[in-house]
Design a protein around this motif. Structure first.
Motif, PDB file in Angstrom:
ATOM      1  N   GLY A   1      37.674  45.592  35.176  1.00 32.79           N
ATOM      2  CA  GLY A   1      38.107  44.369  34.495  1.00 32.79           C
ATOM      3  C   GLY A   1      39.608  44.267  34.346  1.00 32.79           C
ATOM      4  O   GLY A   1      40.180  43.183  34.501  1.00 32.79           O
ATOM      5  N   ARG A   2      40.268  45.383  34.044  1.00 33.57           N
ATOM      6  CA  ARG A   2      41.721  45.349  33.865  1.00 33.57           C
ATOM      7  C   ARG A   2      42.419  44.975  35.161  1.00 33.57           C
ATOM      8  O   ARG A   2      43.324  44.125  35.171  1.00 33.57           O
ATOM      9  CB  ARG A   2      42.225  46.702  33.368  1.00 33.57           C
ATOM     10  CG  ARG A   2      43.731  46.741  33.165  1.00 33.57           C
ATOM     11  CD  ARG A   2      44.196  48.078  32.615  1.00 33.57           C
ATOM     12  NE  ARG A   2      45.632  48.132  32.466  1.00 33.57           N
ATOM     13  CZ  ARG A   2      46.297  49.179  32.007  1.00 33.57           C
ATOM     14  NH1 ARG A   2      45.639  50.274  31.639  1.00 33.57           N
ATOM     15  NH2 ARG A   2      47.611  49.153  31.904  1.00 33.57           N
ATOM     16  N   ALA A   3      42.002  45.593  36.280  1.00 30.20           N
ATOM     17  CA  ALA A   3      42.606  45.270  37.580  1.00 30.20           C
ATOM     18  C   ALA A   3      42.370  43.810  37.931  1.00 30.20           C
ATOM     19  O   ALA A   3      43.260  43.137  38.474  1.00 30.20           O
ATOM     20  CB  ALA A   3      42.033  46.178  38.670  1.00 30.20           C
ATOM     21  N   ALA A   4      41.179  43.307  37.602  1.00 24.64           N
ATOM     22  CA  ALA A   4      40.863  41.904  37.881  1.00 24.64           C
ATOM     23  C   ALA A   4      41.777  40.980  37.088  1.00 24.64           C
ATOM     24  O   ALA A   4      42.359  40.035  37.644  1.00 24.64           O
ATOM     25  CB  ALA A   4      39.407  41.622  37.565  1.00 24.64           C
ATOM     26  N   ARG A   5      41.917  41.237  35.799  1.00 28.89           N
ATOM     27  CA  ARG A   5      42.758  40.373  34.960  1.00 28.89           C
ATOM     28  C   ARG A   5      44.214  40.389  35.422  1.00 28.89           C
ATOM     29  O   ARG A   5      44.875  39.345  35.480  1.00 28.89           O
ATOM     30  CB  ARG A   5      42.664  40.809  33.487  1.00 28.89           C
ATOM     31  CG  ARG A   5      41.332  40.470  32.829  1.00 28.89           C
ATOM     32  CD  ARG A   5      41.387  40.697  31.325  1.00 28.89           C
ATOM     33  NE  ARG A   5      41.648  42.093  30.983  1.00 28.89           N
ATOM     34  CZ  ARG A   5      40.714  43.031  30.882  1.00 28.89           C
ATOM     35  NH1 ARG A   5      39.452  42.730  31.123  1.00 28.89           N
ATOM     36  NH2 ARG A   5      41.040  44.265  30.554  1.00 28.89           N
ATOM     37  N   GLU A   6      44.721  41.581  35.749  1.00 30.17           N
ATOM     38  CA  GLU A   6      46.115  41.689  36.199  1.00 30.17           C
ATOM     39  C   GLU A   6      46.329  40.921  37.498  1.00 30.17           C
ATOM     40  O   GLU A   6      47.367  40.272  37.677  1.00 30.17           O
ATOM     41  CB  GLU A   6      46.492  43.160  36.379  1.00 30.17           C
ATOM     42  CG  GLU A   6      46.626  43.919  35.069  1.00 30.17           C
ATOM     43  CD  GLU A   6      46.943  45.390  35.274  1.00 30.17           C
ATOM     44  OE1 GLU A   6      46.905  45.856  36.443  1.00 30.17           O
ATOM     45  OE2 GLU A   6      47.222  46.075  34.274  1.00 30.17           O
TER      46      GLU A   6
END
Length: 222
Positions: free
Chosen positions: A191-196
Motif C-alpha cells: 500500500g505504501r509503494a502504491a500511494r507514493e
C-alpha cells in the motif's frame, strides 16, 4: 477510452526550438514529407493530435506511403481518439517494414489496449529483436518495457509485472503513466509503494489521462 494515455510532454524550451526550426524551413521543405512529419511531431508534443492528423492524412492516404510516416500517423490518430483508424495505420506501417520499431510498438500498444496479452507479447518480442538492429532513445525503450509490464498483468503474472514496472521506473526515462501503472499493480500488495507512486504520477501529470483515477485512489477530490 478516448485519447491515448501519454502524459509525456516536451519542455517549453524544446517546443520553442522545434517551432523555430520548423519556421526556418522554406515553403518547399515545409511541404515535403519530412517537413510534414516534423510539424506533426511538434503538434503531438504540444498536445494537438488533431493538428498532427491533418498534417499527415494527405500523405498517409497515398499509395506507397513510407512506413515511418504511417507509424507516426497511427500515433497521431490514437492520440486523437481514432482507435480503429490508428490500428489500420500501424498495420499498414508494419506491412511496409516489419522491423520498424515504431510500427511494432504501435501493434503492441493496440494489443495492450485490447487487453490481448498473447498478441502484445508477440509484437513486443519482435520489437525487442528490432531494437537490437535499430537503436532508439531510452524513453522509447522504457515505454516499450511499460507495455510488456501491462501485458504481464493482463496475463495474470502479477509478481513478474511488478518487477517489470520497477525496471521501467529504474531506467530514469519512464513516462509519467508508468508511475500510475506501478501504483495499480501494488494496490493490495504494498500500500505504501502504491500511494507514493500515485502521488508521484500526480506531481508529474496533474491533468494527465489517469489523474482522476489517481486522486480517487488517494481519497482526494476528483
Amino acid at each position: 477510452s478516448g485519447a491515448a494515455a501519454d502524459d509525456a510532454r516536451a519542455s517549453d524550451e524544446e517546443l520553442a526550438e522545434a517551432r523555430a526550426a520548423l519556421d526556418a524551413l522554406s515553403a518547399e521543405e515545409r511541404a515535403s514529407t519530412d517537413g510534414r512529419m516534423r510539424a506533426a511531431r511538434l503538434a503531438l508534443a504540444s498536445g494537438q493530435p488533431d493538428e498532427a492528423v491533418r498534417e499527415l492524412a494527405p500523405l498517409a492516404r497515398r499509395n506507397g506511403a513510407p512506413a515511418p510516416l504511417l507509424a507516426l500517423y497511427g500515433q497521431a490518430l490514437l492520440a486523437a481518439g481514432q482507435v480503429e483508424e490508428a490500428a489500420r495505420a500501424y498495420a499498414s506501417s508494419e506491412a511496409r517494414d516489419a522491423t520498424l520499431p515504431e510500427a511494432l510498438y504501435g501493434r503492441a500498444q493496440m494489443a495492450v489496449r485490447g487487453r490481448n496479452a498473447r498478441e502484445a507479447f508477440y509484437h513486443l518480442d519482435r520489437l525487442d529483436r528490432a531494437l537490437v538492429v535499430h537503436d532508439r532513445p531510452a524513453g522509447f525503450r522504457a515505454s516499450a518495457l511499460l507495455l510488456r509490464a501491462r501485458a504481464q498483468r493482463f496475463a495474470g503474472n502479477d509478481a513478474e509485472a511488478r518487477r517489470t514496472f520497477a525496471r521501467v521506473l529504474a531506467t530514469g526515462a519512464a513516462p509519467p503513466e508508468a508511475y500510475f501503472h506501478f501504483a495499480e499493480a501494488h494496490v493490495g500488495h504494498d500500500g505504501r509503494a502504491a500511494r507514493e507512486a500515485f502521488a508521484r504520477y500526480l506531481e508529474l501529470a496533474p491533468d494527465g489521462y489517469y489523474a482522476r483515477r489517481a486522486r480517487r485512489a488517494l481519497g482526494m477530490p476528483e
